[in-house]
Design an enzyme around this catalytic site. Structure first.
Site, short mmCIF file in Angstrom:
data_model
loop_
_atom_site.label_atom_id
_atom_site.label_comp_id
_atom_site.label_asym_id
_atom_site.label_seq_id
_atom_site.Cartn_x
_atom_site.Cartn_y
_atom_site.Cartn_z
N ASP A 14 -55.43 16.61 3.65
CA ASP A 14 -55.39 15.21 3.26
C ASP A 14 -54.08 14.54 3.69
O ASP A 14 -53.00 15.09 3.46
CB ASP A 14 -55.52 15.15 1.73
CG ASP A 14 -55.86 13.76 1.22
OD1 ASP A 14 -56.94 13.26 1.59
OD2 ASP A 14 -55.07 13.19 0.45
N GLU A 18 -55.91 15.23 8.38
CA GLU A 18 -56.30 13.82 8.35
C GLU A 18 -55.08 12.99 8.73
O GLU A 18 -54.06 13.04 8.04
CB GLU A 18 -56.80 13.43 6.95
CG GLU A 18 -57.33 12.01 6.91
CD GLU A 18 -57.27 11.36 5.53
OE1 GLU A 18 -58.04 10.43 5.28
OE2 GLU A 18 -56.43 11.78 4.71
N HIS A 54 -66.27 10.51 3.38
CA HIS A 54 -66.36 9.95 2.02
C HIS A 54 -65.53 8.69 1.83
O HIS A 54 -65.56 8.10 0.74
CB HIS A 54 -65.90 11.02 1.03
CG HIS A 54 -64.45 11.37 1.22
ND1 HIS A 54 -63.99 11.99 2.36
CD2 HIS A 54 -63.37 11.15 0.44
CE1 HIS A 54 -62.68 12.15 2.27
NE2 HIS A 54 -62.28 11.64 1.11
N ASP A 55 -64.74 8.28 2.83
CA ASP A 55 -63.93 7.06 2.73
C ASP A 55 -64.53 5.92 3.55
O ASP A 55 -63.99 4.81 3.54
CB ASP A 55 -62.52 7.30 3.28
CG ASP A 55 -61.70 8.28 2.45
OD1 ASP A 55 -61.96 8.38 1.22
OD2 ASP A 55 -60.82 8.95 3.02
O1 TEU Z 1 -57.54 9.24 2.50
C1 TEU Z 1 -56.41 8.63 3.04
C2 TEU Z 1 -56.51 7.23 3.18
O2 TEU Z 1 -55.57 6.69 3.73
C3 TEU Z 1 -57.72 6.50 2.68
O3 TEU Z 1 -57.54 6.31 1.33
C4 TEU Z 1 -57.84 5.27 3.42
O4 TEU Z 1 -56.59 4.73 3.62
C5 TEU Z 1 -58.60 4.20 2.75
O5 TEU Z 1 -59.88 4.62 2.40
C6 TEU Z 1 -58.71 3.08 3.71
O6 TEU Z 1 -58.82 1.89 3.05
C7 TEU Z 1 -57.39 10.44 1.87
C8 TEU Z 1 -58.72 10.84 1.24
O7 TEU Z 1 -59.67 11.04 2.25
C9 TEU Z 1 -59.10 9.78 0.24
O8 TEU Z 1 -60.37 10.03 -0.31
C10 TEU Z 1 -58.04 9.78 -0.83
O9 TEU Z 1 -58.30 8.74 -1.73
C11 TEU Z 1 -56.64 9.60 -0.25
O10 TEU Z 1 -56.40 10.43 0.87
C12 TEU Z 1 -55.61 9.97 -1.28
O11 TEU Z 1 -55.65 11.35 -1.51
#
Ligand code: TEU
Ligand code: CA
Length: 545
Positions: free
Chosen positions: A201, A243, A317-318
């Site tokens: 992450d 990521e 999932h984002d």
């Molecule tokens: O995501 C990183 C992240 O930057 C996302 O939150 C993204 O910026 C956002 O959806 C865009 O608007 C990771 C994980 O995949 C996410 O689910 C987590 O919420 C985040 O890190 C924090 O751990």
């Protein structure tokens, strides 16, 4: 060659455990639910399951806020369930990849509970504490990804702590060697349980330096990753994917270059970010631009052609649902979902399938803010309404781009709650489950599901899909993506229309000729002719030699 790695030919399937399958009727997906669907995944043909976080957590961000790295969230199960999952998956030839969330913890993690207690305890420097600005406000202007200041004041000790995500996700201080060694120990503990890799992450954030306003690509980022590699997974034959929203082709080579001893690959988001509005970001996406997408994909394919490795994904999932974002989820859902799958799975790199993509699940038509669960969406709703946006405008943007689109329960069957749960699901099921569900998809030979199964199978029998050189054609064509992959005398030609009308194209003369159709979404095409009439969202891949 010695540079061949097992994960070059692997396909990864991402499970968002909360939304996959609920085995005990509490409305929350769980590990036993996943175990009961291993046969489904084996049939599909995937090699690795990436599990979004399953650790103990207050679930402020659905598990990306961890309060115990070495235990399972009770709503998901127990460590015994986890060991059972690893063992039963291994029996079916499937490995488990864990989501490693080490940029931050939950504020309920014992490290943070101790850290915030006073200024002088052994965990204080596990997190990033700074004095208030002279006016008592936050130390600097850094913003959280979820909106608002990245600093929250702890009143007892009159210092601010950094959180680049929610207030309940304090950032760990990676400059502190004690933090790093605790994390490496934890990683080794999981590796010993038989996992096959880590998804990391926001790994590009761990080298942050707040004094210099640096969040990503900090000066010690790659030192930390190399140290981690050496101390943990470098001793195992596993796959790692970082990521990295900040990744460029150049930095991806640093992360994944063979001689670097860092990661197998990174997730890069250039194709995602470039579609967002300059001011309102993802909450106001721009119209889809195929020429731009092709140029971004092509740039990455070429940059990592000889060193490093690409990850390939449409969704996670984002992100919104792939078919809703890039295809046509109304009139041509099946055709466009299959087309997108061909385009992605024939590129060079490791394909990732997000749960439900293999049955063409779509975005969710939420109508009220009460239906959303995502901390980012809820925060942004508050901030955007304060800034004058109407609730309707916000919901329109959230329904196009919000994270809950991907988090509605997996649609298994026509039964109540789509077969996800016998209780009340933690988030509503998409009402289209009567038409879109796994049971129906498996029963129908021409379904998106069988198409994914074929694509995964092809990768196993055609090295050109794994190692062939990429070249693109018709770069400026606004509706058609044409590329070739070449390995020895094998040439794979991929043609894909992104248009919802029929289209006539002239093919480059170099590509004209007979071949064998490996996959298509209408009838088989065994020849590349000089002129091709493409049906709406038609796509095919032809192998010639
Ligand atoms: O995501 C990183 C992240 O930057 C996302 O939150 C993204 O910026 C956002 O959806 C865009 O608007 C990771 C994980 O995949 C996410 O689910 C987590 O919420 C985040 O890190 C924090 O751990
Ligand atoms: Ca459950």
């Amino acid at each position: 060659s010695s540079s061949i790695r097992w994960w070059h030919s692997a396909v990864v399937y991402q499970i968002y455990p909360r939304s996959f399958l609920d085995s005990n009727g509490d409305g929350i997906g769980d590990l036993q639910g996943i175990i009961s669907k291993l046969d489904y995944l084996k049939q599909l043909g995937v090699d690795v399951i990436w599990l979004s976080p399953i650790y103990r957590s207050p679930m402020d961000d659905n598990g990306y806020d961890i309060s115990d790295y070495q235990d399972i969230a009770p709503e998901f199960g127990t460590l015994d369930d986890f060991d059972q999952l690893v063992a039963e998956a291994a029996d079916k030839g499937i490995g488990i990849m864990l989501d490693l969330v080490v940029n931050h913890t939950s504020d309920a993690h014992p490290w943070f509970v101790e850290s915030r207690r006073n200024r002088k305890n052994r965990r204080r420097d596990f997190y990033i504490w700074r004095e208030p600005a002279p006016d008592g406000g936050p130390p600097n202007a850094m913003q959280s990804s979820f909106g608002g200041s990245a600093w929250t004041l702890n009143e007892e000790t009159n210092q601010y702590y950094l959180h680049l995500f929610s207030t309940r996700q304090p950032d760990l201080n990676w400059e502190n060697p004690a933090v790093r060694s605790e994390i490496y120990e934890m990683m080794n503990w999981w590796l010993a349980r038989g996992i096959v890799g880590f998804r990391m992450d926001v790994i590009d954030h761990i080298g942050k330096q707040v004094e210099k306003d640096i969040i990503t690509d900090g000066p010690h980022l790659h030192d930390f990753i190399q140290e981690m590699n050496k101390a943990t997974f470098g001793r195992h034959d596993v796959v790692t994917v970082g990521e990295a929203w900040s990744a460029t082709p150049a930095s991806a080579l640093v992360y994944s270059g063979k001689a670097r001893h860092e990661l197998s690959m990174v997730f890069q988001f250039e194709h995602v970010i470039r579609q967002w509005d300059e001011t309102y970001g993802k909450w106001r996406p721009k119209p889809f631009d195929l020429v731009q997408l092709k140029s971004i994909f092509g740039k990455w394919q070429l940059a990592l052609a000889h060193d490093g490795w690409n990850s390939l994904f449409w969704g996670n999932h984002d992100l919104p649902r792939a078919v809703s974002r890039y295809g046509n989820s109304e009139g041509y859902r099946v055709e466009s979902a299959k087309m997108l799958a061909i385009v992605l799975h024939m590129l060079k790199g490791t394909p990732y399938i997000f749960q439900g993509e293999e049955i063409g699940m779509t975005n969710m038509p939420f109508t009220s803010i009460e239906q959303y669960r995502d901390v980012e969406t809820l925060n942004m709703h508050r901030l955007h309404l304060e800034a004058g946006l109407s609730p309707e405008e916000f919901i329109r943007g959230a329904n196009e781009s919000g994270r809950d689109n991907a988090r509605t329960p997996m649609q298994w069957a026509r039964s109540p709650n789509a077969g996800f749960s016998t209780g009340t699901p933690w988030i509503e099921v998409n009402p289209n489950y009567l038409a879109i569900n796994a049971e129906a998809a498996i029963a129908e030979d021409a379904s998106i599901w069988h198409h994914y199964r074929s694509l995964i199978g092809l990768r196993k029998s055609h090295p050109v899909i794994i190692y062939g050189d990429y070249q693109s054609w018709l770069d400026q064509h606004p509706y058609v993506y044409v590329y070739t992959r070449t390995l020895g005398t094998d040439r794979l030609t991929v043609v894909a229309s992104f248009k919802s009308d029929e289209l006539i194209i002239s093919m480059p003369s170099e590509l004209v000729g007979k071949g064998v159709c490996l996959v298509s979404n209408y009838g088989a095409m065994n020849e590349v002719s000089a002129t091709i009439t493409l049906k709406p969202f038609e796509a095919f891949a032809i192998l010639s030699n």
